[in-house]
Motif scaffolding. Structure first.
Motif, short mmCIF file in Angstrom:
data_model
loop_
_atom_site.label_atom_id
_atom_site.label_comp_id
_atom_site.label_asym_id
_atom_site.label_seq_id
_atom_site.Cartn_x
_atom_site.Cartn_y
_atom_site.Cartn_z
N PHE A 161 36.97 -16.08 23.91
CA PHE A 161 37.47 -14.82 24.46
C PHE A 161 36.70 -13.57 24.03
O PHE A 161 36.93 -12.50 24.58
CB PHE A 161 38.94 -14.63 24.06
CG PHE A 161 39.84 -15.74 24.56
CD1 PHE A 161 40.18 -15.83 25.90
CD2 PHE A 161 40.32 -16.69 23.67
CE1 PHE A 161 41.00 -16.85 26.36
CE2 PHE A 161 41.15 -17.71 24.12
CZ PHE A 161 41.48 -17.80 25.46
N ARG A 162 35.82 -13.67 23.05
CA ARG A 162 35.03 -12.51 22.60
C ARG A 162 33.59 -12.95 22.38
O ARG A 162 33.05 -12.87 21.28
CB ARG A 162 35.62 -11.92 21.30
CG ARG A 162 37.01 -11.36 21.42
CD ARG A 162 37.03 -10.06 22.26
NE ARG A 162 38.34 -9.43 22.21
CZ ARG A 162 39.33 -9.71 23.03
NH1 ARG A 162 39.15 -10.63 23.98
NH2 ARG A 162 40.49 -9.09 22.94
N VAL A 191 41.00 -9.37 16.02
CA VAL A 191 39.65 -9.11 16.53
C VAL A 191 39.54 -7.81 17.32
O VAL A 191 38.47 -7.44 17.76
CB VAL A 191 39.18 -10.33 17.37
CG1 VAL A 191 37.82 -10.12 18.00
CG2 VAL A 191 39.12 -11.57 16.50
N LYS A 192 40.65 -7.09 17.46
CA LYS A 192 40.60 -5.83 18.21
C LYS A 192 39.65 -4.84 17.52
O LYS A 192 39.68 -4.67 16.31
CB LYS A 192 42.00 -5.21 18.28
CG LYS A 192 42.91 -5.86 19.31
CD LYS A 192 44.23 -5.11 19.40
CE LYS A 192 45.11 -5.70 20.49
NZ LYS A 192 46.40 -4.99 20.61
N ASN A 193 38.82 -4.17 18.33
CA ASN A 193 37.91 -3.13 17.86
C ASN A 193 36.95 -3.62 16.78
O ASN A 193 36.54 -2.86 15.89
CB ASN A 193 38.69 -1.93 17.33
CG ASN A 193 39.63 -1.35 18.36
OD1 ASN A 193 39.29 -1.24 19.53
ND2 ASN A 193 40.83 -0.97 17.92
N VAL A 194 36.59 -4.88 16.83
CA VAL A 194 35.67 -5.46 15.85
C VAL A 194 34.25 -5.44 16.40
O VAL A 194 34.04 -5.72 17.59
CB VAL A 194 36.10 -6.91 15.51
CG1 VAL A 194 35.00 -7.65 14.77
CG2 VAL A 194 37.36 -6.88 14.66
N MET A 205 32.71 -8.21 9.63
CA MET A 205 33.25 -7.87 10.94
C MET A 205 34.68 -7.33 10.84
O MET A 205 35.04 -6.36 11.51
CB MET A 205 33.21 -9.10 11.84
CG MET A 205 31.80 -9.55 12.20
SD MET A 205 31.75 -11.22 12.88
CE MET A 205 32.54 -10.97 14.47
N LEU A 206 35.51 -7.97 10.02
CA LEU A 206 36.92 -7.60 9.95
C LEU A 206 37.20 -6.52 8.92
O LEU A 206 38.14 -5.74 9.06
CB LEU A 206 37.77 -8.83 9.60
CG LEU A 206 37.72 -10.01 10.55
CD1 LEU A 206 38.63 -11.13 10.04
CD2 LEU A 206 38.12 -9.61 11.96
N GLY A 207 36.42 -6.49 7.87
CA GLY A 207 36.72 -5.64 6.72
C GLY A 207 37.42 -6.46 5.65
O GLY A 207 37.92 -7.56 5.90
N LYS A 208 37.48 -5.91 4.44
CA LYS A 208 37.98 -6.66 3.29
C LYS A 208 39.42 -7.11 3.46
O LYS A 208 39.75 -8.28 3.26
CB LYS A 208 37.85 -5.80 2.02
CG LYS A 208 36.43 -5.38 1.66
CD LYS A 208 36.44 -4.57 0.38
CE LYS A 208 35.04 -4.05 0.04
NZ LYS A 208 34.58 -3.05 1.01
N PHE A 209 40.30 -6.20 3.82
CA PHE A 209 41.73 -6.50 3.83
C PHE A 209 42.11 -7.46 4.97
O PHE A 209 42.91 -8.37 4.78
CB PHE A 209 42.54 -5.21 3.92
CG PHE A 209 42.36 -4.31 2.74
CD1 PHE A 209 42.89 -4.64 1.50
CD2 PHE A 209 41.62 -3.14 2.84
CE1 PHE A 209 42.71 -3.83 0.39
CE2 PHE A 209 41.43 -2.32 1.75
CZ PHE A 209 41.98 -2.66 0.52
#
Length: 254
Positions: A145-146, A195-198, A93-97
């Motif tokens: 919230f999400r 979590v923005k744009n996830v 969801m977030l990506g590696k970094f």
């Protein structure tokens, strides 16, 4: 979301950060356990020890995340098993970094407040539990919230585990309560930024799809009638991982 259906090779390919974190923790534990220099150098110079942190050895806030109890395997297995369960979905969801940042930030955050609350306490602290609670804290933010990012059954799992985990933190001896609580707070606090744009977790994302639409003749088909040992290797490895994780879970509860 938290049910692993990947093969061993797929898991390594799809979740390289989770795999690397588990490998590093296990490798350090083995080095400390089996080799003299492991305890003399890695353990002595890496664990969290507030008086030495107070004197300027701030690297211990980071290195302590990757060091576990050399006298017992349950500690490292429980944290690694928690990463296997809860890390993959978040890494996708977030990506590696971003995922690596969450893990390190919440682990350091928990260790920092362990130091702040009692800077002269002569207690050694180590382990990735603060980072694990940070991951759970980020999931908790999604629950509040999400909601579109986490399904109801996964939300129930997170809430139940957090309630049990927090209660156990206060009632079990030799637990770094500050690392658990502030790791959880750190993960929750990162929510609005991270979590923005996830997108929600999709178990089929990035998997290779095999096209079986065409049928071809295989001249070596008769040579393939041997015992398919490779077919049983992956389930065996996953069964071993699950068994070790359950042993770690039982050791964490008892």
């Amino acid at each position: 979301m938290f049910v692993r259906t990947e093969s061993f090779k797929q898991f390594i390919r799809l979740y390289p950060i989770v795999t690397s974190l588990i490998a590093i923790q296990l490798a350090i534990w083995v080095l400390i356990l089996l080799f003299p220099f492991g305890e003399d150098i890695i353990y002595q110079w890496g664990v969290g020890f507030n008086p030495l942190i107070h004197e300027g050895q701030y690297w211990r806030l980071v290195t302590a995340i990757f060091i576990h109890d050399p006298n017992g395997i349950m500690h490292v297995l429980f944290n690694c098993f928690s990463l296997v369960l809860f890390g993959p979905a978040l890494e996708q969801m977030l990506g590696k970094f971003k995922f690596l940042f969450v893990f390190l930030f919440t682990g350091i955050f928990g260790n920092f407040f362990t130091y702040i609350m009692e800077p002269t306490q002569f207690t050694i602290h180590f382990g990735a539990s603060g980072a694990i609670y940070g991951i759970l804290g980020l999931y908790l933010y999604m629950i509040f919230f999400r909601k579109h990012l986490i399904d109801p059954s996964s939300s129930q799992i997170i809430v139940v585990i957090l309630v049990i985990g927090v209660l156990m933190s206060f009632f079990r001896p030799n637990i770094n309560i500050a690392a658990h609580i502030f790791g959880l707070i750190g993960g929750f606090a990162l929510g609005p930024i991270i979590v923005k744009n996830v997108q929600a977790f999709n178990p089929w994302r990035k998997r290779r799809v095999r096209d079986d639409s065409s049928v071809s003749f295989d001249p070596n088909r008769w040579n393939k009638r041997r015992i398919p040992w490779k077919k049983y290797l992956t389930p065996l490895l996953w069964g071993l991982i699950v068994l070790l994780g359950l042993l770690g879970l039982i050791g964490g509860i008892l």
